[in-house]
Design an enzyme around this catalytic site. Structure first.
Site, PDB file in Angstrom:
ATOM      1  N   LYS A   6      39.263  44.649  38.674  1.00  0.00           N
ATOM      2  CA  LYS A   6      40.773  45.350  38.471  1.00  0.00           C
ATOM      3  C   LYS A   6      40.879  46.491  39.507  1.00  0.00           C
ATOM      4  O   LYS A   6      41.850  46.832  39.885  1.00  0.00           O
ATOM      5  CB  LYS A   6      40.742  45.851  37.027  1.00  0.00           C
ATOM      6  CG  LYS A   6      40.901  44.947  36.089  1.00  0.00           C
ATOM      7  CD  LYS A   6      41.057  45.163  34.576  1.00  0.00           C
ATOM      8  CE  LYS A   6      41.373  44.236  33.814  1.00  0.00           C
ATOM      9  NZ  LYS A   6      41.259  44.496  32.391  1.00  0.00           N
ATOM     10  N   LYS A  52      40.183  31.439  35.505  1.00  0.00           N
ATOM     11  CA  LYS A  52      40.423  31.205  34.099  1.00  0.00           C
ATOM     12  C   LYS A  52      41.942  31.584  33.851  1.00  0.00           C
ATOM     13  O   LYS A  52      42.733  32.125  34.526  1.00  0.00           O
ATOM     14  CB  LYS A  52      39.777  32.398  33.299  1.00  0.00           C
ATOM     15  CG  LYS A  52      40.004  33.916  33.622  1.00  0.00           C
ATOM     16  CD  LYS A  52      39.737  34.669  32.738  1.00  0.00           C
ATOM     17  CE  LYS A  52      40.121  36.120  32.926  1.00  0.00           C
ATOM     18  NZ  LYS A  52      39.708  37.372  32.015  1.00  0.00           N
ATOM     19  N   LYS A  54      46.292  36.337  31.145  1.00  0.00           N
ATOM     20  CA  LYS A  54      47.627  36.889  30.863  1.00  0.00           C
ATOM     21  C   LYS A  54      48.403  37.600  31.773  1.00  0.00           C
ATOM     22  O   LYS A  54      49.604  37.694  31.759  1.00  0.00           O
ATOM     23  CB  LYS A  54      47.483  38.097  29.547  1.00  0.00           C
ATOM     24  CG  LYS A  54      47.128  37.607  28.460  1.00  0.00           C
ATOM     25  CD  LYS A  54      47.003  38.624  27.528  1.00  0.00           C
ATOM     26  CE  LYS A  54      45.910  38.789  26.360  1.00  0.00           C
ATOM     27  NZ  LYS A  54      45.361  40.115  26.246  1.00  0.00           N
TER      28      LYS A  54
END
Ligand code: TYM
Length: 327
Positions: free
Chosen positions: A110, A192, A195
């Site tokens: 992030k 993966k 979202k």
């Protein structure tokens, strides 16, 4: 057992969230004392529009109820309603070495994505997660694979606190499903399903049938034509086999047998039909609950009340042990 787990309100819930976590929450609530929450405090580690965040949090509580969480069987709440969580996170931040937080892969990812705008909350994120879990003295934490590192840090935090201030916390166990702990992106099956990625890479739990069919049809598969499970060589088709197996509740071997000699196209069509059929009751239930504001508000209030009472007991003990003056 006492079970705790959380999910962020941002983005839309996809089949990875369901197969990796929520599906197990629904089963666990039948036999255990469960605390499940929507993690809005974690969500603000990335910039959020305040009105959108409120809406998303409410919507996610509705989704969880529509999926099958029942307030008679579990405690469902919003993370920010429990003031003790950030308080405990602060205490944990003072016993957690900086180096351990710097090693967290989610933080590194992030931070790279947000570059200069990365905030300190992103760095302290795992101490809040440890607080979420340890506050309720959880024994089990059902999560997907991507949360394992945070869980390990939580266990270490509990050990460290106990050693320094005396036995207080249980050492919680991560509960990761054997199959479905890491559902992969439909468009890039090396990563993966996430979202925050483009929508064509994920099947959302609230996707309309048409969208489901299109996404499955376009899902990246591997060279060859045989529907067989080989995650290393055929990650795309193996991922779809996993999804089929979990939704149909039959083993991967049985799915392979069912589609032996049938080819990818027939398998994909069957998978899309299966998903449309399995997700339909959820869409219906969601639409029904979305108009029942008062009922949903009541669920949230009850959840906060119950979670708070456990959290307050733990914090009273913690404050005394850490040395905060109580009058
Ligand atoms: P979040 O919101 O990213 O994800 C919620 C749950 O879904 C699982 N998951 C997946 N499982 C399988 N395949 C995937 N592709 C996939 N993507 C997500 C996650 O592992 C997770 O179990 N930090 C947490 C929220 C949280 C929390 C906690 C969890 C806050 N406090 C305390 C457990 C305990 C998060 O961001 O999850």
């Amino acid at each position: 057992m006492r079970i705790v787990s959380g999910i962020q309100p941002t983005g839309k819930y996809h089949i990875g969230n369901y197969l990796g976590a929520i599906r197990h929450w629904i089963k666990l609530q039948e036999e255990h004392e469960c605390f499940f929450f929507v993690a809005d405090l974690h969500a603000i580690t990335l910039p959020q529009d305040p009105e959108e965040l409120k809406k998303a949090t409410l919507q996610k509580i509705i989704e969880l109820v529509a999926l099958g969480l029942s307030t008679e069987r579990c405690c469902l709440f919003v993370q920010s309603h429990i003031q003790e969580a950030p308080e405990l996170a602060w205490i944990f931040s003072t016993i957690t070495p900086i180096g351990e937080l710097e090693r967290m892969t989610q933080y590194k990812d992030k931070k790279n994505k947000t570059k200069d705008s990365a905030n300190a909350g992103l760095f302290l994120y795992p101490t809040l997660m440890a607080a979420d879990i340890l506050l309720y003295k959880a024994e089990g934490v059902p999560v997907g694979q991507d949360q394992l590192q945070h869980l390990e840090l939580t266990r270490e935090t509990a050990r460290r606190f106990n050693k320094r201030f005396g036995e207080t916390f249980l050492i919680p166990k991560a509960m990761v499903p054997e199959l479905g702990a890491k559902i992969l992106s439909l468009t890039d099956p090396k990563r993966k399903m996430s979202k925050s990625d483009p929508l064509d890479s994920q099947i959302l739990l609230l996707d309309e049938p048409d969208a489901i069919r299109k996404k499955i049809f376009r899902a990246v598969t591997d060279r060859g034509t045989v529907v067989s499970y080989d995650p290393a060589k055929k990650p795309g088709i193996s991922n779809l086999l996993t999804v089929y197996s979990l939704f149909a509740e039959i083993s991967v071997k049985e799915v392979e047998r069912k589609f032996a000699k049938k080819g990818y196209a027939v398998f994909k069509k069957a998978l899309a039909d299966l998903l449309v059929r399995k997700l339909e009751p959820f869409r219906r239930k969601y639409a029904e609950l979305a108009s029942r504001d008062v009922y949903v508000q009541e669920i949230i209030k009850q959840g906060a009340k119950r979670a708070s009472s456990v959290a307050q007991d733990t914090m009273e003990e913690v404050r005394g042990k850490v040395g905060f003056l109580q009058v």
